[in-house]
Design a protein around this motif. Structure first.
Motif, PDB file in Angstrom:
ATOM      1  N   PRO A 274      23.675  35.867  -4.310  1.00  0.00           N
ATOM      2  CA  PRO A 274      22.746  35.150  -3.981  1.00  0.00           C
ATOM      3  C   PRO A 274      21.923  35.501  -2.519  1.00  0.00           C
ATOM      4  CG  PRO A 274      24.691  33.918  -4.289  1.00  0.00           C
ATOM      5  CD  PRO A 274      24.915  35.500  -4.393  1.00  0.00           C
ATOM      6  N   LEU A 275      20.665  35.188  -2.751  1.00  0.00           N
ATOM      7  CA  LEU A 275      19.722  35.310  -1.688  1.00  0.00           C
ATOM      8  C   LEU A 275      19.931  34.123  -0.696  1.00  0.00           C
ATOM      9  CD1 LEU A 275      16.548  36.513  -3.550  1.00  0.00           C
ATOM     10  CD2 LEU A 275      17.703  37.715  -1.740  1.00  0.00           C
ATOM     11  N   LEU A 276      19.985  34.073   0.620  1.00  0.00           N
ATOM     12  CA  LEU A 276      20.235  33.214   1.544  1.00  0.00           C
ATOM     13  C   LEU A 276      18.852  32.583   1.962  1.00  0.00           C
ATOM     14  CD1 LEU A 276      23.339  34.567   3.692  1.00  0.00           C
ATOM     15  CD2 LEU A 276      23.436  32.904   1.543  1.00  0.00           C
ATOM     16  N   GLY A 277      18.941  31.257   1.934  1.00  0.00           N
ATOM     17  CA  GLY A 277      17.677  30.606   2.461  1.00  0.00           C
ATOM     18  C   GLY A 277      18.084  29.952   3.967  1.00  0.00           C
ATOM     19  N   ALA A 278      16.838  29.380   4.434  1.00  0.00           N
ATOM     20  CA  ALA A 278      17.165  28.906   6.095  1.00  0.00           C
ATOM     21  C   ALA A 278      18.164  27.799   5.962  1.00  0.00           C
ATOM     22  CB  ALA A 278      15.703  28.399   6.315  1.00  0.00           C
ATOM     23  N   GLU A 279      18.222  26.985   4.977  1.00  0.00           N
ATOM     24  CA  GLU A 279      19.241  25.828   5.054  1.00  0.00           C
ATOM     25  C   GLU A 279      20.621  26.399   4.749  1.00  0.00           C
ATOM     26  OE1 GLU A 279      17.945  22.858   2.055  1.00  0.00           O
ATOM     27  OE2 GLU A 279      16.427  22.456   3.284  1.00  0.00           O
ATOM     28  N   ASP A 280      20.827  27.613   3.817  1.00  0.00           N
ATOM     29  CA  ASP A 280      22.033  28.126   3.735  1.00  0.00           C
ATOM     30  C   ASP A 280      22.589  28.811   4.919  1.00  0.00           C
ATOM     31  OD1 ASP A 280      21.892  27.911   0.967  1.00  0.00           O
ATOM     32  OD2 ASP A 280      20.565  29.602   0.652  1.00  0.00           O
ATOM     33  N   LEU A 281      21.550  29.284   5.856  1.00  0.00           N
ATOM     34  CA  LEU A 281      22.090  30.079   7.231  1.00  0.00           C
ATOM     35  C   LEU A 281      22.669  28.965   8.016  1.00  0.00           C
ATOM     36  CD1 LEU A 281      19.363  32.837   7.144  1.00  0.00           C
ATOM     37  CD2 LEU A 281      21.964  33.354   6.932  1.00  0.00           C
ATOM     38  N   GLU A 282      21.619  27.884   8.020  1.00  0.00           N
ATOM     39  CA  GLU A 282      22.167  26.797   8.944  1.00  0.00           C
ATOM     40  C   GLU A 282      23.458  26.150   8.619  1.00  0.00           C
ATOM     41  OE1 GLU A 282      20.574  22.382  10.395  1.00  0.00           O
ATOM     42  OE2 GLU A 282      19.510  23.722   8.975  1.00  0.00           O
ATOM     43  N   GLU A 283      23.794  26.205   7.374  1.00  0.00           N
ATOM     44  CA  GLU A 283      25.132  25.406   6.976  1.00  0.00           C
ATOM     45  C   GLU A 283      26.331  26.702   7.472  1.00  0.00           C
ATOM     46  OE1 GLU A 283      25.702  23.675   3.293  1.00  0.00           O
ATOM     47  OE2 GLU A 283      23.634  23.503   3.004  1.00  0.00           O
ATOM     48  N   LEU A 284      25.967  27.918   6.858  1.00  0.00           N
ATOM     49  CA  LEU A 284      26.765  29.068   7.444  1.00  0.00           C
ATOM     50  C   LEU A 284      27.125  29.132   8.917  1.00  0.00           C
ATOM     51  CD1 LEU A 284      25.707  31.863   5.052  1.00  0.00           C
ATOM     52  CD2 LEU A 284      27.980  30.752   5.124  1.00  0.00           C
ATOM     53  N   ILE A 285      26.083  28.758   9.829  1.00  0.00           N
ATOM     54  CA  ILE A 285      26.293  28.918  11.357  1.00  0.00           C
ATOM     55  C   ILE A 285      27.290  27.709  11.806  1.00  0.00           C
ATOM     56  CG2 ILE A 285      25.429  28.809  13.382  1.00  0.00           C
ATOM     57  CD1 ILE A 285      22.655  30.141  12.382  1.00  0.00           C
TER      58      ILE A 285
END
Length: 241
Positions: A96-107
């Motif tokens: 999967p490609l990571l979007g901005a919201e995905d990265l925010e959740e991962l952080i």
């Protein structure tokens, strides 16, 4: 360095890279075929040999992994459940490609889980095991200095998983490992573009906290390590788009 691509049939073409750390592997002779295939494919994803958004055929994975269709399908099923792969249809899957919201959740998730693992490991780890982490960190420093992207990815992952193994928190450790599967491919993309020396490294601060047996200091160092590293990924992906 790791390189990944596709041939005309959409099959993955992956060059050899540094092997996953020993902590992430078991004796292959003791594992069933489907588990061996799962571990191989998992490592390709974790260390960025499969590029986010790159669709590969199931038959291509069968050929690359030199395995039967059944264990490959089982490995794919598990990795889709882990969030590391997604089904594309027409017998293809992709990271999967990571979007901005995905990265925010991962952080948020990484800071929450990994800081707690660092905190717990600090009060249980032995001096001998701290020295093992020092050796891993030296190997990481060498990879950074020489621009060895594959080595950087493996040693960075090895440092974190080795540390977390001393937290005596298997559920949290499992969650952390699944989070690494989510962002590992993007970390490979960004480190390949920007170089290993551009990434922040707070491991020395973590080691200092371990020696002092200061769990809060270790948690703070881990928070900085996670946040600065992930922010680098965010900026790198943003610049690429």
């Amino acid at each position: 360095m790791v390189q990944a691509g596709q041939n005309r049939g959409g099959n993955p073409q992956v060059t050899e890279t540094t092997s996953p750390p020993a902590a992430a592997q078991e004796n292959p002779a003791k594992l069933p075929a489907h588990e061996i295939v799962y571990q191989k494919l998992r490592a390709q994803i974790l260390f960025g040999e499969l590029v986010p958004g790159q669709a590969v055929t199931i038959q291509g994975l069968v050929e690359t992994l030199e395995a039967g269709m059944t264990p490959v399908r089982e490995a794919i099923r598990r990795l889709i459940s882990d969030g590391a792969l997604m089904f594309q249809g027409n017998r293809r899957v992709s990271v999967p490609l990571l979007g901005a919201e995905d990265l925010e959740e991962l952080i948020f998730a990484r800071k929450t889980i990994e800081c707690e693992l660092a905190r717990r490991a600090t009060v249980q780890i032995s001096a001998a095991h701290i020295e093992e982490l020092v050796a891993i960190d030296h190997a990481l420093d060498k990879a950074i200095a020489t621009g060895d992207v594959a080595g950087y990815l493996v040693q960075n992952y090895s440092f974190h998983t080795a540390l977390y193994s001393h937290a005596n928190a298997p559920i949290l450790s499992d969650i952390a490992d699944r989070l690494w599967l989510r962002f590992g491919p993007s970390l490979r993309v960004v480190s390949g573009r920007l170089g290993t020396q551009s990434f922040p490294d707070r491991h020395k601060d973590i080691l200092d906290a371990l020696r002092r047996q200061d769990p809060e200091m270790a948690a703070l160092a881990m928070e900085r390590d996670v946040f600065e590293g992930m922010e680098h990924v965010v900026q790198g992906l943003r610049a690429a788009n």
